[in-house]
Motif scaffolding. Structure first.
Motif, PDB file in Angstrom:
ATOM      1  N   ARG A   1      14.043  55.317  23.229  1.00 54.25           N
ATOM      2  CA  ARG A   1      13.447  55.751  21.888  1.00 54.25           C
ATOM      3  C   ARG A   1      12.513  56.864  22.331  1.00 54.25           C
ATOM      4  NH1 ARG A   1      12.449  52.286  17.310  1.00 54.25           N
ATOM      5  NH2 ARG A   1      14.315  51.068  17.296  1.00 54.25           N
ATOM      6  N   LEU A   2      12.092  56.898  23.509  1.00 54.36           N
ATOM      7  CA  LEU A   2      11.143  57.912  24.103  1.00 54.36           C
ATOM      8  C   LEU A   2      11.657  59.132  24.846  1.00 54.36           C
ATOM      9  CD1 LEU A   2       7.957  55.557  24.951  1.00 54.36           C
ATOM     10  CD2 LEU A   2       8.489  56.647  22.917  1.00 54.36           C
ATOM     11  N   SER A   3      12.832  58.963  25.379  1.00 53.49           N
ATOM     12  CA  SER A   3      13.465  59.694  26.240  1.00 53.49           C
ATOM     13  C   SER A   3      13.722  61.116  25.842  1.00 53.49           C
ATOM     14  CB  SER A   3      14.728  59.067  26.939  1.00 53.49           C
ATOM     15  OG  SER A   3      15.613  58.967  25.759  1.00 53.49           O
ATOM     16  N   ASP A   4      13.945  61.337  24.423  1.00 50.98           N
ATOM     17  CA  ASP A   4      14.301  62.452  23.956  1.00 50.98           C
ATOM     18  C   ASP A   4      13.091  63.267  23.377  1.00 50.98           C
ATOM     19  OD1 ASP A   4      15.443  64.464  22.527  1.00 50.98           O
ATOM     20  OD2 ASP A   4      16.545  63.382  20.859  1.00 50.98           O
ATOM     21  N   PRO A   5      12.752  64.459  24.098  1.00 48.34           N
ATOM     22  CA  PRO A   5      11.666  65.338  23.790  1.00 48.34           C
ATOM     23  C   PRO A   5      11.892  66.085  22.309  1.00 48.34           C
ATOM     24  CG  PRO A   5      12.998  66.627  25.446  1.00 48.34           C
ATOM     25  CD  PRO A   5      13.555  65.073  25.150  1.00 48.34           C
ATOM     26  N   GLY A   6      12.914  66.050  22.012  1.00 42.05           N
ATOM     27  CA  GLY A   6      13.290  66.627  20.716  1.00 42.05           C
ATOM     28  C   GLY A   6      12.803  65.931  19.326  1.00 42.05           C
ATOM     29  N   LYS A   7      12.155  64.613  19.757  1.00 41.52           N
ATOM     30  CA  LYS A   7      11.704  63.579  18.756  1.00 41.52           C
ATOM     31  C   LYS A   7      10.250  64.356  18.633  1.00 41.52           C
ATOM     32  CE  LYS A   7      14.530  59.488  19.576  1.00 41.52           C
ATOM     33  NZ  LYS A   7      15.229  59.982  20.580  1.00 41.52           N
ATOM     34  N   VAL A   8       9.662  65.117  19.227  1.00 44.95           N
ATOM     35  CA  VAL A   8       8.370  65.575  18.991  1.00 44.95           C
ATOM     36  C   VAL A   8       8.314  66.971  18.842  1.00 44.95           C
ATOM     37  CG1 VAL A   8       6.055  65.768  20.086  1.00 44.95           C
ATOM     38  CG2 VAL A   8       6.958  63.552  20.049  1.00 44.95           C
TER      39      VAL A   8
ATOM     40  N   VAL B   1       0.349  69.647  23.271  1.00 43.17           N
ATOM     41  CA  VAL B   1       0.538  69.017  21.903  1.00 43.17           C
ATOM     42  C   VAL B   1      -0.714  67.897  21.567  1.00 43.17           C
ATOM     43  CG1 VAL B   1       2.086  68.086  20.188  1.00 43.17           C
ATOM     44  CG2 VAL B   1       2.978  69.558  22.148  1.00 43.17           C
ATOM     45  N   PRO B   2      -1.294  67.944  20.623  1.00 46.53           N
ATOM     46  CA  PRO B   2      -2.419  67.075  20.416  1.00 46.53           C
ATOM     47  C   PRO B   2      -1.820  65.756  20.196  1.00 46.53           C
ATOM     48  CG  PRO B   2      -2.566  68.867  18.902  1.00 46.53           C
ATOM     49  CD  PRO B   2      -1.290  69.165  19.661  1.00 46.53           C
ATOM     50  N   SER B   3      -2.529  64.732  20.582  1.00 42.13           N
ATOM     51  CA  SER B   3      -2.120  63.428  20.768  1.00 42.13           C
ATOM     52  C   SER B   3      -1.610  62.734  19.361  1.00 42.13           C
ATOM     53  CB  SER B   3      -3.027  62.471  21.494  1.00 42.13           C
ATOM     54  OG  SER B   3      -4.103  62.296  20.886  1.00 42.13           O
TER      55      SER B   3
ATOM     56  N   PHE C   1      -8.238  59.182  19.483  1.00 42.82           N
ATOM     57  CA  PHE C   1      -9.088  58.300  18.770  1.00 42.82           C
ATOM     58  C   PHE C   1     -10.060  57.621  19.617  1.00 42.82           C
ATOM     59  CE2 PHE C   1      -5.877  57.572  14.967  1.00 42.82           C
ATOM     60  CZ  PHE C   1      -5.708  58.888  14.936  1.00 42.82           C
ATOM     61  N   PHE C   2      -9.877  57.853  21.116  1.00 43.20           N
ATOM     62  CA  PHE C   2     -10.693  57.086  21.949  1.00 43.20           C
ATOM     63  C   PHE C   2     -11.597  57.881  22.571  1.00 43.20           C
ATOM     64  CE2 PHE C   2      -6.651  54.743  21.245  1.00 43.20           C
ATOM     65  CZ  PHE C   2      -6.845  53.529  20.874  1.00 43.20           C
ATOM     66  N   GLY C   3     -11.801  58.975  22.371  1.00 40.20           N
ATOM     67  CA  GLY C   3     -12.775  59.808  22.881  1.00 40.20           C
ATOM     68  C   GLY C   3     -12.428  61.179  23.509  1.00 40.20           C
ATOM     69  N   ASP C   4     -13.176  62.102  23.865  1.00 35.82           N
ATOM     70  CA  ASP C   4     -12.852  63.363  24.148  1.00 35.82           C
ATOM     71  C   ASP C   4     -11.982  63.430  25.404  1.00 35.82           C
ATOM     72  OD1 ASP C   4     -14.362  64.322  22.009  1.00 35.82           O
ATOM     73  OD2 ASP C   4     -16.343  64.559  23.070  1.00 35.82           O
ATOM     74  N   GLY C   5     -11.284  64.520  25.469  1.00 38.74           N
ATOM     75  CA  GLY C   5     -10.462  64.607  26.935  1.00 38.74           C
ATOM     76  C   GLY C   5      -9.268  63.782  27.022  1.00 38.74           C
ATOM     77  N   GLN C   6      -8.828  62.853  25.801  1.00 44.84           N
ATOM     78  CA  GLN C   6      -7.830  61.902  25.875  1.00 44.84           C
ATOM     79  C   GLN C   6      -6.598  62.438  25.240  1.00 44.84           C
ATOM     80  OE1 GLN C   6      -8.732  59.533  28.023  1.00 44.84           O
ATOM     81  NE2 GLN C   6     -10.639  60.258  28.018  1.00 44.84           N
ATOM     82  N   GLU C   7      -6.464  63.617  25.023  1.00 40.69           N
ATOM     83  CA  GLU C   7      -5.251  64.338  24.181  1.00 40.69           C
ATOM     84  C   GLU C   7      -3.871  64.153  24.823  1.00 40.69           C
ATOM     85  OE1 GLU C   7      -4.985  65.252  21.322  1.00 40.69           O
ATOM     86  OE2 GLU C   7      -6.918  66.078  20.649  1.00 40.69           O
TER      87      GLU C   7
ATOM     88  N   VAL D   1       1.786  64.138  18.631  1.00 35.88           N
ATOM     89  CA  VAL D   1       2.760  63.222  19.310  1.00 35.88           C
ATOM     90  C   VAL D   1       3.064  62.061  18.670  1.00 35.88           C
ATOM     91  CG1 VAL D   1       3.395  62.255  21.518  1.00 35.88           C
ATOM     92  CG2 VAL D   1       2.146  64.566  21.258  1.00 35.88           C
ATOM     93  N   ALA D   2       1.773  61.312  18.302  1.00 34.11           N
ATOM     94  CA  ALA D   2       2.077  60.022  17.787  1.00 34.11           C
ATOM     95  C   ALA D   2       2.682  59.749  16.570  1.00 34.11           C
ATOM     96  CB  ALA D   2       0.660  59.211  17.682  1.00 34.11           C
ATOM     97  N   GLU D   3       2.287  60.847  15.513  1.00 33.15           N
ATOM     98  CA  GLU D   3       2.845  60.986  14.386  1.00 33.15           C
ATOM     99  C   GLU D   3       4.528  61.240  14.347  1.00 33.15           C
ATOM    100  OE1 GLU D   3       2.463  63.668  10.269  1.00 33.15           O
ATOM    101  OE2 GLU D   3       1.083  63.714  11.778  1.00 33.15           O
ATOM    102  N   GLN D   4       4.754  62.240  15.185  1.00 33.75           N
ATOM    103  CA  GLN D   4       6.219  62.139  15.408  1.00 33.75           C
ATOM    104  C   GLN D   4       6.998  61.446  15.982  1.00 33.75           C
ATOM    105  OE1 GLN D   4       7.564  64.845  13.652  1.00 33.75           O
ATOM    106  NE2 GLN D   4       5.463  65.384  12.986  1.00 33.75           N
ATOM    107  N   LEU D   5       6.489  60.444  16.878  1.00 33.00           N
ATOM    108  CA  LEU D   5       7.154  59.494  17.515  1.00 33.00           C
ATOM    109  C   LEU D   5       7.241  58.325  16.279  1.00 33.00           C
ATOM    110  CD1 LEU D   5       5.883  59.066  21.015  1.00 33.00           C
ATOM    111  CD2 LEU D   5       7.789  59.897  20.473  1.00 33.00           C
ATOM    112  N   ALA D   6       6.351  58.089  15.532  1.00 31.66           N
ATOM    113  CA  ALA D   6       6.461  57.150  14.409  1.00 31.66           C
ATOM    114  C   ALA D   6       7.653  57.577  13.470  1.00 31.66           C
ATOM    115  CB  ALA D   6       4.971  56.951  13.806  1.00 31.66           C
TER     116      ALA D   6
END
Length: 390
Positions: free
Chosen positions: A383-390, A334-336, A356-362, A339-344
């Motif tokens: 907040r981060l333990s539920d995979p359904g959040k993404v 899943v593109p980072s 956002f910090f370079g290639d290969g950092q997904e 992931v960040a958008e859905q966690l927000a």
């Protein structure tokens, strides 16, 4: 509509506003938003500094132009500050004050490289360094820093890049985005490589005051008699003294570098904000205990973050130090940014995508934890333990 500068038009929207935009879609169901996105101090300035800022801002003397290279009182005070930390001797003509570390990097890059030249950054890199170079037509080449290497550069890869004729190698320690701290021996080796290949080592130490208490001096590079011929250092008063809105940083370099930066700064801003310079010059060397207390609090938050991630077996805290952690998320493939958008939006946690910090950092997210307290960090496992959040 007339055309825009193609180099600017090709850049993505600034990352932090994008992340804030995702956070505005969070409905608050799990509690207040947890902002791990922007590197800002989590404490106010010292009361004496606030008072001095107010006094300086009200002074007519601070309303006019000042010396391009910075207030003499601040540069003299910073010489003493540097001497105490690095156990070396510094002179005011080796210093140039700028409006923040981003501006310092821009000035330095323009001073040492031109259109079509290349500057090497580590990968992952601080995104504003990359976009600054892109706007100026300076090519970015990268030195790989992998999780297996502790997000530190491989010397053989650094030498390979330096052999291509880059004008400089820019490194950040403690690192943004990973938090990795460069050992003194590694910095010594990188400096030697840059000297051997006639390139500058640009060392950004914006976060050096947030190393754990008792860390000692970060390196011994200023002991070399010829350090000014190959080393350029950047430092942020904004972060260390909790005044990012006043925009204040410093370049430490050889006098000839400073002379070139003066030319850039005269066309860019003429001088850094004067009230902040005047206020800080009075207190720069009088707030050591306060800064040490802040560093100790950052160490407590670092420990709290490690503890929080110990309860998240599907996540991996790949690197952590000073203001930042680089965390590998469990959503493989899943593109980072997704992931960040859905966690927000779903978990109320703001983080910056690794992409956002370079290639290969997904697989990674950057967590800037300095502006959240230990109790808030303790909420992350839920907040981060539920995979359904993404």
């Amino acid at each position: 509509m007339p055309a825009f500068n193609l180099r600017v038009a090709a850049l993505a929207t600034p990352p932090i506003p994008s992340v804030f935009g995702w956070g505005r879609a969070y409905d608050g169901a799990l509690g207040p938003l947890i902002d791990l996105s922007q590197a800002v101090p989590g404490h106010p300035p010292h009361a004496d500094l606030l008072s001095a800022l107010g006094e300086a801002a009200a002074s007519p003397a601070a309303c006019g132009y000042g010396p391009i290279e910075g207030e003499a009182d601040l540069r003299n005070a910073y010489c003493r500050h540097l001497a105490a930390l690095y156990q070396a001797v510094f002179a005011p003509d080796q210093l140039h004050v700028t409006a923040g570390a981003n501006q310092a990097f821009l000035c330095v890059a323009l001073a040492v490289a031109g259109e079509g030249d290349a500057i090497a950054l580590t990968n992952p890199f601080y995104f504003n360094n990359d976009t600054t170079l892109a706007m100026m037509g300076i090519r970015t080449v990268t030195v790989s820093c992998t999780a297996d290497q502790g997000f530190l550069p491989d010397l053989a890869d650094a030498e390979r890049v330096l052999k291509t004729g880059v004008k400089a190698l820019a490194v950040v320690s403690p690192n943004n985005p990973t938090g990795a701290v460069y050992p003194p021996e590694l910095l010594r080796q990188l400096a030697a490589l840059c000297r051997a290949h006639d390139a500058w080592l640009i060392l950004d130490e914006t976060y050096r005051d947030f190393l754990p208490p008792g860390s000692g001096r970060p390196h011994d590079l200023f002991e070399a008699d010829d350090w000014g011929d190959h080393l350029i250092q950047i430092y942020s008063f904004s972060k260390s003294f909790a005044i990012p809105g006043h925009r204040l940083a410093a370049i430490t370099a050889g006098p000839e570098v400073v002379r070139q930066v003066i030319k850039v700064m005269d066309n860019l801003q003429i001088c850094a904000p004067r009230a902040a310079q005047i206020a800080l010059s009075r207190l720069l060397n009088g707030l050591d205990d306060w800064r040490a207390d802040n560093a100790a609090e950052i160490a407590r938050r670092t420990a709290a973050l490690r503890e929080a991630f110990s309860g998240l077996p599907d996540w991996h805290l790949a690197s952590v130090g000073a203001y930042f952690a680089f965390a590998r998320h469990p959503f493989k493939g899943v593109p980072s940014a997704q992931v960040a958008e859905q966690l927000a939006k779903r978990a109320g946690v703001l983080a910056v995508p690794g992409s956002f910090f370079g290639d290969g950092q997904e697989d990674y997210l950057r967590l800037a934890f300095a502006n959240v307290d230990c109790a808030t960090i303790g909420l992350l496992p839920e907040r981060l333990s539920d995979p359904g959040k993404v």
